[in-house]
Design a protein around this motif. Structure first.
Motif, mmCIF file in Angstrom:
data_model
loop_
_atom_site.group_PDB
_atom_site.id
_atom_site.type_symbol
_atom_site.label_atom_id
_atom_site.label_comp_id
_atom_site.label_asym_id
_atom_site.label_seq_id
_atom_site.Cartn_x
_atom_site.Cartn_y
_atom_site.Cartn_z
ATOM 1 N N UNK A 1 7.130 -53.844 -69.495
ATOM 2 C CA UNK A 1 6.342 -53.750 -71.194
ATOM 3 C C UNK A 1 6.553 -52.184 -71.493
ATOM 4 N N UNK A 2 6.221 -51.267 -70.582
ATOM 5 C CA UNK A 2 6.009 -49.982 -70.943
ATOM 6 C C UNK A 2 7.468 -49.017 -71.005
ATOM 7 N N UNK A 3 8.249 -49.694 -70.400
ATOM 8 C CA UNK A 3 9.779 -49.164 -70.240
ATOM 9 C C UNK A 3 9.665 -47.383 -70.117
ATOM 10 N N UNK A 4 9.391 -47.438 -68.757
ATOM 11 C CA UNK A 4 9.307 -45.811 -68.243
ATOM 12 C C UNK A 4 10.505 -45.135 -68.318
ATOM 13 N N UNK A 5 10.256 -43.655 -68.595
ATOM 14 C CA UNK A 5 11.118 -42.453 -68.682
ATOM 15 C C UNK A 5 11.276 -41.672 -67.587
ATOM 16 N N UNK A 6 10.114 -41.836 -66.880
ATOM 17 C CA UNK A 6 9.719 -41.178 -65.365
ATOM 18 C C UNK A 6 9.043 -42.073 -64.518
ATOM 19 N N UNK A 7 9.634 -42.198 -63.321
ATOM 20 C CA UNK A 7 9.276 -42.985 -62.269
ATOM 21 C C UNK A 7 8.800 -42.189 -61.277
ATOM 22 N N UNK A 8 7.733 -42.624 -60.647
ATOM 23 C CA UNK A 8 7.256 -41.757 -59.488
ATOM 24 C C UNK A 8 7.044 -42.798 -58.216
ATOM 25 N N UNK A 9 7.668 -42.872 -57.327
ATOM 26 C CA UNK A 9 7.687 -43.989 -56.318
ATOM 27 C C UNK A 9 7.798 -43.727 -55.032
ATOM 28 N N UNK A 10 7.354 -44.667 -53.884
ATOM 29 C CA UNK A 10 7.493 -44.737 -52.548
ATOM 30 C C UNK A 10 9.080 -45.172 -52.514
ATOM 31 N N UNK A 11 9.853 -44.672 -51.553
ATOM 32 C CA UNK A 11 11.281 -45.303 -51.488
ATOM 33 C C UNK A 11 11.495 -46.705 -51.256
ATOM 34 N N UNK A 12 10.546 -47.322 -50.523
ATOM 35 C CA UNK A 12 10.818 -48.691 -50.381
ATOM 36 C C UNK A 12 10.608 -49.472 -51.480
ATOM 37 N N UNK A 13 9.419 -49.271 -52.214
ATOM 38 C CA UNK A 13 9.293 -50.145 -53.647
ATOM 39 C C UNK A 13 10.213 -49.946 -54.621
ATOM 40 N N UNK A 14 10.768 -48.670 -54.804
ATOM 41 C CA UNK A 14 11.832 -48.067 -55.617
ATOM 42 C C UNK A 14 13.012 -48.947 -55.482
ATOM 43 N N UNK A 15 13.438 -48.886 -54.057
ATOM 44 C CA UNK A 15 14.542 -49.621 -53.763
ATOM 45 C C UNK A 15 14.427 -51.401 -54.029
ATOM 46 N N UNK A 16 13.408 -51.627 -53.874
ATOM 47 C CA UNK A 16 13.120 -53.031 -54.156
ATOM 48 C C UNK A 16 13.570 -53.469 -55.577
ATOM 49 N N UNK A 17 12.962 -52.534 -56.458
ATOM 50 C CA UNK A 17 13.025 -52.718 -57.802
ATOM 51 C C UNK A 17 14.265 -52.562 -58.410
#
Length: 453
Positions: free
Chosen positions: A122-138
């Motif tokens: 919905x928000x179409x982010x331009x900056x993502x702050x993430x943990x490695x596991x969840x980021x890789x999952x996405x």
């Protein structure tokens, strides 16, 4: 030297935001890092916790985002959800103060995945702050694409390595464009981490911010040899004889945290506990209650040492020395912040003194203390390194007599005889010490068996 916070290369909105949130003068790490990142050059930064490194990379990253392009342009990874959440709040504060229309997303474990997906799309982010596991999952599920990322920041890189997330970061980095600007921030740069960074960075700028005092000078850092006494009882005594404003007690495992928290509660203390085994919702509620002053005592695992900021900690107790010695620096650093006085006490037994020596070698200075008449008072520790060194250079009375006797005769080879006599005497002493140590270890094992019955 010009103040980088007023540099014309920064957007007017960013300069305004820094002034608004009270950033007048950059810290050394900000002064060195921001100009390099503004030139879009990769950087490896070695700086201690609390040096201001978060803003050192967030300022140039936000400055580089094109507000009109609605895709992921920058990614920051953190090894724990607490750290990621903390970075997310700092990034939003800077964004809100600037008034820039930049969409920021937080992707971390412990939160509802479906809700994160819906919010992300919905928000179409331009900056993502993430943990490695969840980021890789996405990324694996094609929810997030990495092929247009311009800036990639790995925060707490050494902790990312320690917690086993470097393989995930490797997979993430391999999918990014070749011209991505990668930056790594770390308290230390182990060899394995250095090899990984060389794989993706070509001639990065290396910045090392010296930390002249490993432990802040505002912290009284004590070492308490508890001998054969019960650790839990000593902790209770320390907590009740000084009435700290807020005390953090660190244990190595969640089982030890639970045991100690239950014991202290059974003694009538109102205790909060924080470790990786409790739910995200419960952890957030506990932190909120601690910050609201509802708890005076918090028992925690090392999760709280890096990534959870609790203001007003006046006392830190190390229930035991952590397996990773560097964690003790982060534990002790929870007190004595912002120039306020702090106090840390580390419990130790004789068999752990070699680990204390390793900490001293790292630059951690301890004052030896004992509990006397309900207070901590200085003492000279019999195993202190300088005492051991001085005694090692001295001969006992028996050997002094041998040396004197042999010297008096002044026969050929007397120096050799003295040396041989000293060596033989030392050999006998080592044999006796080894026998004592074996008996000591046997007593310890017996005590542990009795405790486990």
């Amino acid at each position: 030297m010009n103040n980088i916070f007023t540099d014309s290369r920064l957007r007017e909105e960013i300069r305004f935001a820094l002034d608004k949130i009270g950033f007048k003068k950059p810290t050394p790490v900000q002064e060195k890092v921001i100009p390099v990142m503004l030139k879009r050059q990769s950087v490896v930064v070695q700086a201690a916790t609390g040096s201001g490194k978060t803003h050192a990379y967030l300022v140039p990253v936000l400055n580089d985002i094109d507000v009109d392009d609605k895709y992921v342009q920058a990614i920051v990874t953190a090894p724990s959800r607490e750290l990621a959440d903390q970075l997310y709040k700092v990034a939003r504060q800077l964004r809100d103060a600037s008034g820039l229309n930049i969409s920021i997303a937080l992707l971390a474990g412990g939160q509802d995945r479906d809700r994160q997906i819906a919010k992300f799309e919905q928000n179409k982010p331009q900056l993502v702050i993430a943990t490695p596991g969840r980021l890789l999952d996405f990324a694996d599920k094609k929810i997030l694409t990495l092929d247009r990322v311009k800036d990639f920041v790995i925060d707490e890189a050494d902790m990312t390595l320690d917690l086993g997330f470097l393989a995930d970061v490797d997979k993430i980095a391999s999918r990014m464009p070749k011209d991505v600007v990668m930056s790594a921030f770390s308290a230390t740069i182990p060899v394995k981490l250095s090899n990984f960074l060389r794989k993706y960075m070509e001639k990065p700028e290396e910045i090392v911010i010296d930390n002249p005092a490993v432990i802040a000078p505002t912290i009284k850092n004590d070492l308490l040899d508890i001998g054969s006494k019960d650790r839990k009882k000593i902790v209770y005594q320390l907590l009740t004889m000084g009435q700290p404003y807020l005390a953090l007690i660190f244990a190595n495992t969640k089982q030890k945290v639970d045991e100690l928290a239950d014991y202290l509660a059974s003694q009538g203390l109102r205790v909060a506990k924080i470790h990786g085994g409790i739910t995200e919702r419960e952890r957030k509620r506990t932190l909120r209650e601690v910050r609201n002053g509802q708890f005076q005592y918090v028992v925690a695992s090392d999760l709280a040492a890096r990534g959870i900021d609790i203001d007003g900690v006046s006392l830190v107790i190390n229930y035991e020395i952590p397996k990773d010695l560097e964690f003790i620096i982060h534990r002790i650093g929870r007190t004595g912040r912002n120039g306020l006085p702090g106090h840390a006490v580390t419990l130790v037994r004789e068999e752990e003194m070699n680990r204390v020596g390793a900490l001293e070698h790292m630059g951690v200075h301890f004052d030896f203390v004992e509990i006397k008449d309900g207070a901590l008072v200085p003492r000279t520790h019999y195993r202190r390194r300088d005492n051991r060194t001085a005694k090692a250079r001295q001969l006992d009375p028996h050997m002094k007599g041998v040396v004197k006797k042999v010297k008096a005769k002044r026969k050929p080879g007397y120096k050799k005889k003295i040396r041989q006599a000293i060596q033989e005497d030392n050999r006998k002493k080592r044999k006796i010490e080894a026998r004592h140590e074996m008996r000591h270890q046997k007593r310890l094992r017996k005590r542990k068996r009795e405790q486990n019955r």
